[in-house]
Design a protein around this motif. Structure first.
Motif, PDB file in Angstrom:
ATOM      1  N   MET A  72       0.850  -1.170   0.000  1.00  0.00           N
ATOM      2  CA  MET A  72       0.000   0.000   0.000  1.00  0.00           C
ATOM      3  C   MET A  72       0.897   1.234   0.000  1.00  0.00           C
ATOM      4  SD  MET A  72      -2.601   1.637   2.840  1.00  0.00           S
ATOM      5  CE  MET A  72      -3.331   0.146   3.348  1.00  0.00           C
ATOM      6  N   PHE A  73       0.458   2.256  -0.727  1.00  0.00           N
ATOM      7  CA  PHE A  73       1.173   3.514  -0.796  1.00  0.00           C
ATOM      8  C   PHE A  73       0.290   4.627  -0.248  1.00  0.00           C
ATOM      9  CE2 PHE A  73       2.952   0.955  -4.182  1.00  0.00           C
ATOM     10  CZ  PHE A  73       4.304   1.112  -3.967  1.00  0.00           C
ATOM     11  N   LEU A  74       0.905   5.594   0.397  1.00  0.00           N
ATOM     12  CA  LEU A  74       0.189   6.785   0.844  1.00  0.00           C
ATOM     13  C   LEU A  74       0.495   7.913  -0.128  1.00  0.00           C
ATOM     14  CD1 LEU A  74       0.875   6.683   4.686  1.00  0.00           C
ATOM     15  CD2 LEU A  74      -1.158   5.937   3.460  1.00  0.00           C
ATOM     16  N   VAL A  75      -0.530   8.625  -0.534  1.00  0.00           N
ATOM     17  CA  VAL A  75      -0.377   9.726  -1.472  1.00  0.00           C
ATOM     18  C   VAL A  75      -0.946  10.982  -0.822  1.00  0.00           C
ATOM     19  CG1 VAL A  75      -1.018  10.609  -3.750  1.00  0.00           C
ATOM     20  CG2 VAL A  75      -0.594   8.173  -3.445  1.00  0.00           C
ATOM     21  N   THR A  76      -0.167  12.052  -0.801  1.00  0.00           N
ATOM     22  CA  THR A  76      -0.626  13.321  -0.253  1.00  0.00           C
ATOM     23  C   THR A  76      -1.575  13.977  -1.234  1.00  0.00           C
ATOM     24  OG1 THR A  76       1.447  13.618   0.932  1.00  0.00           O
ATOM     25  CG2 THR A  76       0.107  15.584   0.564  1.00  0.00           C
ATOM     26  N   LEU A  77      -2.763  14.332  -0.758  1.00  0.00           N
ATOM     27  CA  LEU A  77      -3.737  15.039  -1.578  1.00  0.00           C
ATOM     28  C   LEU A  77      -3.993  16.407  -0.978  1.00  0.00           C
ATOM     29  CD1 LEU A  77      -6.390  12.233  -2.157  1.00  0.00           C
ATOM     30  CD2 LEU A  77      -4.550  12.940  -3.693  1.00  0.00           C
ATOM     31  N   VAL A  78      -4.153  17.401  -1.839  1.00  0.00           N
ATOM     32  CA  VAL A  78      -4.480  18.756  -1.408  1.00  0.00           C
ATOM     33  C   VAL A  78      -5.866  19.072  -1.950  1.00  0.00           C
ATOM     34  CG1 VAL A  78      -3.831  21.189  -1.520  1.00  0.00           C
ATOM     35  CG2 VAL A  78      -2.049  19.422  -1.430  1.00  0.00           C
ATOM     36  N   LEU A  79      -6.826  19.296  -1.042  1.00  0.00           N
ATOM     37  CA  LEU A  79      -8.182  19.668  -1.429  1.00  0.00           C
ATOM     38  C   LEU A  79      -8.320  21.171  -1.321  1.00  0.00           C
ATOM     39  CD1 LEU A  79      -8.492  16.612  -0.558  1.00  0.00           C
ATOM     40  CD2 LEU A  79     -10.880  17.177  -0.234  1.00  0.00           C
ATOM     41  N   GLU A  80      -8.704  21.792  -2.425  1.00  0.00           N
ATOM     42  CA  GLU A  80      -8.877  23.242  -2.452  1.00  0.00           C
ATOM     43  C   GLU A  80     -10.355  23.558  -2.661  1.00  0.00           C
ATOM     44  OE1 GLU A  80      -6.422  24.728  -5.608  1.00  0.00           O
ATOM     45  OE2 GLU A  80      -4.590  23.962  -4.708  1.00  0.00           O
ATOM     46  N   PRO A  81     -10.999  24.214  -1.686  1.00  0.00           N
ATOM     47  CA  PRO A  81     -12.391  24.615  -1.892  1.00  0.00           C
ATOM     48  C   PRO A  81     -12.471  25.634  -3.028  1.00  0.00           C
ATOM     49  CG  PRO A  81     -11.687  25.030   0.386  1.00  0.00           C
ATOM     50  CD  PRO A  81     -10.486  24.611  -0.382  1.00  0.00           C
ATOM     51  N   GLN A  82     -13.477  25.510  -3.857  1.00  0.00           N
ATOM     52  CA  GLN A  82     -13.657  26.410  -4.986  1.00  0.00           C
ATOM     53  C   GLN A  82     -14.750  27.434  -4.674  1.00  0.00           C
ATOM     54  OE1 GLN A  82     -11.551  26.380  -7.696  1.00  0.00           O
ATOM     55  NE2 GLN A  82     -10.549  25.015  -6.220  1.00  0.00           N
ATOM     56  N   PRO A  83     -14.592  28.669  -5.135  1.00  0.00           N
ATOM     57  CA  PRO A  83     -15.567  29.726  -4.834  1.00  0.00           C
ATOM     58  C   PRO A  83     -16.980  29.387  -5.305  1.00  0.00           C
ATOM     59  CG  PRO A  83     -13.674  30.638  -6.024  1.00  0.00           C
ATOM     60  CD  PRO A  83     -13.490  29.156  -5.948  1.00  0.00           C
ATOM     61  N   GLU A  84     -17.089  28.654  -6.410  1.00  0.00           N
ATOM     62  CA  GLU A  84     -18.405  28.307  -6.938  1.00  0.00           C
ATOM     63  C   GLU A  84     -18.979  27.051  -6.275  1.00  0.00           C
ATOM     64  OE1 GLU A  84     -15.234  26.323  -9.386  1.00  0.00           O
ATOM     65  OE2 GLU A  84     -15.530  28.365  -8.686  1.00  0.00           O
ATOM     66  N   GLY A  85     -18.211  26.480  -5.359  1.00  0.00           N
ATOM     67  CA  GLY A  85     -18.623  25.259  -4.666  1.00  0.00           C
ATOM     68  C   GLY A  85     -17.784  24.087  -5.128  1.00  0.00           C
ATOM     69  N   GLY A  86     -17.739  23.082  -4.319  1.00  0.00           N
ATOM     70  CA  GLY A  86     -16.972  21.888  -4.643  1.00  0.00           C
ATOM     71  C   GLY A  86     -15.502  22.045  -4.289  1.00  0.00           C
ATOM     72  N   TYR A  87     -14.743  21.030  -4.651  1.00  0.00           N
ATOM     73  CA  TYR A  87     -13.325  20.971  -4.311  1.00  0.00           C
ATOM     74  C   TYR A  87     -12.512  20.507  -5.506  1.00  0.00           C
ATOM     75  CZ  TYR A  87     -14.929  21.181   0.501  1.00  0.00           C
ATOM     76  OH  TYR A  87     -15.519  21.577   1.673  1.00  0.00           O
ATOM     77  N   THR A  88     -11.314  21.056  -5.626  1.00  0.00           N
ATOM     78  CA  THR A  88     -10.324  20.561  -6.576  1.00  0.00           C
ATOM     79  C   THR A  88      -9.309  19.766  -5.774  1.00  0.00           C
ATOM     80  OG1 THR A  88     -10.608  22.453  -8.030  1.00  0.00           O
ATOM     81  CG2 THR A  88      -8.553  21.227  -8.263  1.00  0.00           C
ATOM     82  N   VAL A  89      -8.878  18.628  -6.322  1.00  0.00           N
ATOM     83  CA  VAL A  89      -7.893  17.775  -5.657  1.00  0.00           C
ATOM     84  C   VAL A  89      -6.638  17.742  -6.511  1.00  0.00           C
ATOM     85  CG1 VAL A  89      -7.395  15.474  -4.755  1.00  0.00           C
ATOM     86  CG2 VAL A  89      -9.744  16.317  -4.746  1.00  0.00           C
ATOM     87  N   LYS A  90      -5.494  17.974  -5.858  1.00  0.00           N
ATOM     88  CA  LYS A  90      -4.191  17.899  -6.520  1.00  0.00           C
ATOM     89  C   LYS A  90      -3.246  17.107  -5.632  1.00  0.00           C
ATOM     90  CE  LYS A  90      -4.700  22.411  -8.685  1.00  0.00           C
ATOM     91  NZ  LYS A  90      -4.148  23.758  -8.801  1.00  0.00           N
ATOM     92  N   CYS A  91      -2.170  16.623  -6.240  1.00  0.00           N
ATOM     93  CA  CYS A  91      -1.122  15.919  -5.508  1.00  0.00           C
ATOM     94  C   CYS A  91       0.193  16.618  -5.798  1.00  0.00           C
ATOM     95  CB  CYS A  91      -1.062  14.461  -5.950  1.00  0.00           C
ATOM     96  SG  CYS A  91       0.301  13.561  -5.178  1.00  0.00           S
ATOM     97  N   PRO A  92       0.895  17.094  -4.769  1.00  0.00           N
ATOM     98  CA  PRO A  92       2.139  17.825  -5.010  1.00  0.00           C
ATOM     99  C   PRO A  92       3.235  16.982  -5.667  1.00  0.00           C
ATOM    100  CG  PRO A  92       1.769  17.537  -2.647  1.00  0.00           C
ATOM    101  CD  PRO A  92       0.561  17.015  -3.354  1.00  0.00           C
ATOM    102  N   TYR A  93       3.180  15.663  -5.538  1.00  0.00           N
ATOM    103  CA  TYR A  93       4.220  14.795  -6.079  1.00  0.00           C
ATOM    104  C   TYR A  93       3.860  14.216  -7.443  1.00  0.00           C
ATOM    105  CZ  TYR A  93       5.607  15.297  -1.284  1.00  0.00           C
ATOM    106  OH  TYR A  93       5.941  15.828  -0.078  1.00  0.00           O
TER     107      TYR A  93
END
Length: 78
Positions: free
Chosen positions: A1-22
């Protein structure tokens, strides 16, 4: 199993964007935090497939771009 760092960014119009720095190719979204996180599993699978097609390991850089950038799409169950 691998752990992956996720960054959730709330969006002004609603919802979230997910990115991974690596893994810069991993970008997805969702209307709720749970949906965004669930979508990140599909996005991660697509990024791993992209690296495999380029025959390079994950996190070792971006593969050569070919044509238009592609958005992570849900992979079919195998």
């Amino acid at each position: 199993m691998f752990l992956v760092t996720l960054v959730l960014e709330p969006q002004p119009e609603g919802g979230y964007t997910v990115k991974c720095p690596y893994l810069p190719e991993l970008i997805t979204e969702g209307d709720t935090r749970d949906e965004a996180i669930a979508n990140s599993y599909d996005a991660l699978a697509a990024v791993i497939e992209l690296y495999a097609e380029a025959e390079q390991g994950c996190g070792s850089g971006s593969p050569e771009p070919q044509g238009q950038p592609r958005r992570a799409e849900k992979l079919k169950e195998q």
